[in-house]
Design an enzyme around this catalytic site. Sequence first.
Site, PDB file in Angstrom:
ATOM      1  N   GLY A 184       1.821   2.846  10.690  1.00 50.49           N
ATOM      2  CA  GLY A 184       2.807   3.870  10.813  1.00 50.49           C
ATOM      3  C   GLY A 184       3.565   4.482  11.953  1.00 50.49           C
ATOM      4  O   GLY A 184       4.126   5.374  11.937  1.00 50.49           O
TER       5      GLY A 184
ATOM      6  N   SER B 131       2.780  -1.568  10.485  1.00 51.20           N
ATOM      7  CA  SER B 131       4.467  -1.505  10.769  1.00 51.20           C
ATOM      8  C   SER B 131       5.041  -2.961  10.563  1.00 51.20           C
ATOM      9  O   SER B 131       6.042  -3.140  11.216  1.00 51.20           O
ATOM     10  CB  SER B 131       4.710  -1.191  12.260  1.00 51.20           C
ATOM     11  OG  SER B 131       4.126   0.275  12.535  1.00 51.20           O
TER      12      SER B 131
ATOM     13  N   LYS C 280      -0.062   4.295  -0.529  1.00 53.85           N
ATOM     14  CA  LYS C 280      -0.660   5.564   0.074  1.00 53.85           C
ATOM     15  C   LYS C 280      -0.435   6.359  -0.781  1.00 53.85           C
ATOM     16  O   LYS C 280      -0.286   6.580  -2.058  1.00 53.85           O
ATOM     17  CB  LYS C 280       0.049   5.753   1.816  1.00 53.85           C
ATOM     18  CG  LYS C 280      -0.116   4.282   2.517  1.00 53.85           C
ATOM     19  CD  LYS C 280      -0.036   4.350   4.035  1.00 53.85           C
ATOM     20  CE  LYS C 280      -0.308   3.235   4.540  1.00 53.85           C
ATOM     21  NZ  LYS C 280      -0.278   3.393   6.275  1.00 53.85           N
TER      22      LYS C 280
ATOM     23  N   GLU D  47      -5.890  -4.659  10.564  1.00 56.50           N
ATOM     24  CA  GLU D  47      -4.947  -3.822  10.749  1.00 56.50           C
ATOM     25  C   GLU D  47      -5.190  -2.729  11.923  1.00 56.50           C
ATOM     26  O   GLU D  47      -5.988  -1.988  11.835  1.00 56.50           O
ATOM     27  CB  GLU D  47      -4.808  -2.757   9.701  1.00 56.50           C
ATOM     28  CG  GLU D  47      -4.354  -3.270   8.165  1.00 56.50           C
ATOM     29  CD  GLU D  47      -4.038  -2.316   7.463  1.00 56.50           C
ATOM     30  OE1 GLU D  47      -2.648  -2.579   6.876  1.00 56.50           O
ATOM     31  OE2 GLU D  47      -4.587  -1.412   6.860  1.00 56.50           O
TER      32      GLU D  47
ATOM     33  N   HIS E 113      -9.689   1.355   4.498  1.00 60.90           N
ATOM     34  CA  HIS E 113      -8.761   1.436   5.226  1.00 60.90           C
ATOM     35  C   HIS E 113      -8.740   2.236   6.296  1.00 60.90           C
ATOM     36  O   HIS E 113      -9.682   3.575   6.382  1.00 60.90           O
ATOM     37  CB  HIS E 113      -7.425   1.884   4.108  1.00 60.90           C
ATOM     38  CG  HIS E 113      -6.088   1.852   4.825  1.00 60.90           C
ATOM     39  ND1 HIS E 113      -5.511   2.894   5.779  1.00 60.90           N
ATOM     40  CD2 HIS E 113      -4.965   0.947   4.711  1.00 60.90           C
ATOM     41  CE1 HIS E 113      -4.638   2.744   6.079  1.00 60.90           C
ATOM     42  NE2 HIS E 113      -3.948   1.397   5.568  1.00 60.90           N
TER      43      HIS E 113
ATOM     44  N   ASN F 180       0.959  -1.115  -0.054  1.00 57.55           N
ATOM     45  CA  ASN F 180      -0.028  -0.131  -0.033  1.00 57.55           C
ATOM     46  C   ASN F 180       0.927   0.996   0.016  1.00 57.55           C
ATOM     47  O   ASN F 180       1.460   1.546   0.996  1.00 57.55           O
ATOM     48  CB  ASN F 180      -0.954  -0.259   1.196  1.00 57.55           C
ATOM     49  CG  ASN F 180      -1.832   1.238   1.234  1.00 57.55           C
ATOM     50  OD1 ASN F 180      -1.826   1.996   0.177  1.00 57.55           O
ATOM     51  ND2 ASN F 180      -2.376   1.370   2.648  1.00 57.55           N
TER      52      ASN F 180
ATOM     53  N   GLU G  39      -7.237   4.798   7.436  1.00 57.89           N
ATOM     54  CA  GLU G  39      -6.869   6.364   6.969  1.00 57.89           C
ATOM     55  C   GLU G  39      -8.076   6.834   6.266  1.00 57.89           C
ATOM     56  O   GLU G  39      -8.233   8.139   6.395  1.00 57.89           O
ATOM     57  CB  GLU G  39      -5.669   6.261   6.415  1.00 57.89           C
ATOM     58  CG  GLU G  39      -4.507   6.079   7.292  1.00 57.89           C
ATOM     59  CD  GLU G  39      -3.155   5.577   6.447  1.00 57.89           C
ATOM     60  OE1 GLU G  39      -3.015   5.570   5.155  1.00 57.89           O
ATOM     61  OE2 GLU G  39      -2.245   5.170   7.158  1.00 57.89           O
TER      62      GLU G  39
HETATM   63  P1  PGA Z   1       2.213   0.631   7.899  1.00 61.64           P
HETATM   64  O1  PGA Z   1       0.992   0.853   7.039  1.00 61.64           O
HETATM   65  O2  PGA Z   1       3.115  -0.532   7.045  1.00 61.64           O
HETATM   66  O3  PGA Z   1       3.166   1.831   7.250  1.00 61.64           O
HETATM   67  O4  PGA Z   1       2.018   0.640   9.202  1.00 61.64           O
HETATM   68  C1  PGA Z   1       0.093  -0.285   6.949  1.00 61.64           C
HETATM   69  C2  PGA Z   1      -1.024  -0.023   6.036  1.00 61.64           C
HETATM   70  O5  PGA Z   1      -1.635   1.174   6.438  1.00 61.64           O
HETATM   71  O6  PGA Z   1      -1.786  -0.833   5.456  1.00 61.64           O
END
Ligand code: PGA
Length: 267
Positions: A179, A218, A15, A173, A99, A13, A101
Amino acid sequence: MMPTMRPVVIAANWKMNTTPSDAAELARTIAGRTRVAGVTRVICPPFVCLASVRDALVADDPQVAVGAQDVHHELAGAYTGDTSAPMLDGLATWVIIGHSERRRDHGETDERIGRKLGRAVDGGLRPILCVGEQLADRDAGRAFEVVERQLGGALDGHDAARVAAARLVIAYEPVWAIGTGRNALGSDAAAMAEAIRATLGRLGWERAGEVPILYGGSVTAANIGEFLAEPSIDGALVGGASLKPDEMAGIVGRAGITAAARLSAIS
Ligand code: PGA
């Protein structure tokens, strides 16, 4: 009956990172460094990079699938800045839905996410449905309840067989792990994966055991092994580390070990 072997999936992803001019090269580099038997690879770049990533991968490594990071819940209309499932035709074959976000920044509700899921299924896109609790929910012992509610809300009203036929993937998640550099424990993620399959069963899914469940939050080359050591976890949705070819090489390499082990267990 033959035991079902779930695929091992590593989805990147990206983003809101990369531009149309640098995405193709990054996709080519990652594809070239992750050619590992048995692992399903997916790259989800921003919408504006879908065409360049698709072209790069078709020419270089058609085994890597391209996914979008979202899809609108309507087919067309007055929705400034949005992208519908028919617009993705030919550009993407997978799509991330719900997601955290997008839930956070775009006010996406479970009901809205459910409608997006329907559009993805109708549009022939393979959905990765994201669920996960906030830290306060986990601390209060409500993590399972929250994820069950998210699943119920998104899947409500859908014909389970139809969504299953679209080969739904679920990504667990935990929001506090995204993140932050603070990943969940493999054992906690595995317990949630089992709870997710149990919830699917309660929602009428006859073959909940066949739904791939990914962990996200992460994930790095250093910690992917902790998740893939859990038989109930089938891969990862990778954010920050998915922009780094070295990290992706390590993550997909470790996934290949799990894929080979699963294959030899059933043969
Ligand atoms: P991250 O994001 O690996 O940077 O924690 C994972 C995600 O949001 O899919």
